[in-house]
Design an enzyme around this catalytic site. Sequence first.
Site, PDB file in Angstrom:
ATOM      1  N   ASN A  22       0.815  -1.215   0.000  1.00 21.28           N
ATOM      2  CA  ASN A  22       0.000   0.000   0.000  1.00 21.28           C
ATOM      3  C   ASN A  22       0.851   1.270   0.000  1.00 21.28           C
ATOM      4  OD1 ASN A  22      -2.499   1.587   2.105  1.00 21.28           O
ATOM      5  ND2 ASN A  22      -2.559   1.347  -0.098  1.00 21.28           N
ATOM      6  N   CYS A  79       2.751   1.916  -3.276  1.00 22.23           N
ATOM      7  CA  CYS A  79       3.020   2.223  -4.693  1.00 22.23           C
ATOM      8  C   CYS A  79       1.744   2.162  -5.521  1.00 22.23           C
ATOM      9  CB  CYS A  79       4.037   1.240  -5.284  1.00 22.23           C
ATOM     10  SG  CYS A  79       5.698   1.362  -4.628  1.00 22.23           S
ATOM     11  N   SER A 125      -1.468   0.640  -5.142  1.00 19.81           N
ATOM     12  CA  SER A 125      -2.839   0.893  -4.676  1.00 19.81           C
ATOM     13  C   SER A 125      -3.078   2.357  -4.285  1.00 19.81           C
ATOM     14  CB  SER A 125      -3.245  -0.067  -3.555  1.00 19.81           C
ATOM     15  OG  SER A 125      -2.383  -0.013  -2.457  1.00 19.81           O
ATOM     16  N   ASP A 137       4.683  -4.327 -10.384  1.00 21.59           N
ATOM     17  CA  ASP A 137       5.183  -3.687  -9.167  1.00 21.59           C
ATOM     18  C   ASP A 137       6.440  -2.885  -9.500  1.00 21.59           C
ATOM     19  OD1 ASP A 137       6.036  -2.932  -6.652  1.00 21.59           O
ATOM     20  OD2 ASP A 137       5.821  -4.927  -5.775  1.00 21.59           O
TER      21      ASP A 137
END
Length: 164
Positions: free
Chosen positions: A13, A15, A17, A127
Amino acid sequence: MQKIKVLFVCMGNICRSPTAEGVFAQLLKQRHLTHYFEIDSAGTHAYHLNEAPDPRAQKAARKRGINLALLRARQVSLADFIEFDYLLVMDQENYEALERLCPTSYQSKVHYLMDYAPQFHTREVPDPYYGGEQGFERVLDYIEAATQGFLQALESIGRLEKSF
């Protein structure tokens, strides 16, 4: 009309989201739809609790007029499955983590965010944490397309009046 509640979920939580939360908030504001929604973001892991989003994510978002500075990381809780209508995950690992945590009766609420952006031919928002700044720009591109697709999907199923 009851608000549509959306939770964006990634691992830590910090990057993807919070970027999705910020992008979606901006989109809702531009479309004058803010009053129809309640949005938040959370992580499947407790690595960064109460931390602001990654500085690289904030910098990339700022370039597009999105401020993430006030957001703080939190972990997904069981209450989120009850509270939110949609839990939109960034990748398979997050999907599987939510599947393990989610009561069976709420599993229909869990979706891949990228399912709303089929033009990218992937179910995963990559990611960017261990990469360079270009990864954060790519994440924004993916999320912008997917959140627009999500709004269109809500419209097509009658959850939202046509507004664009």
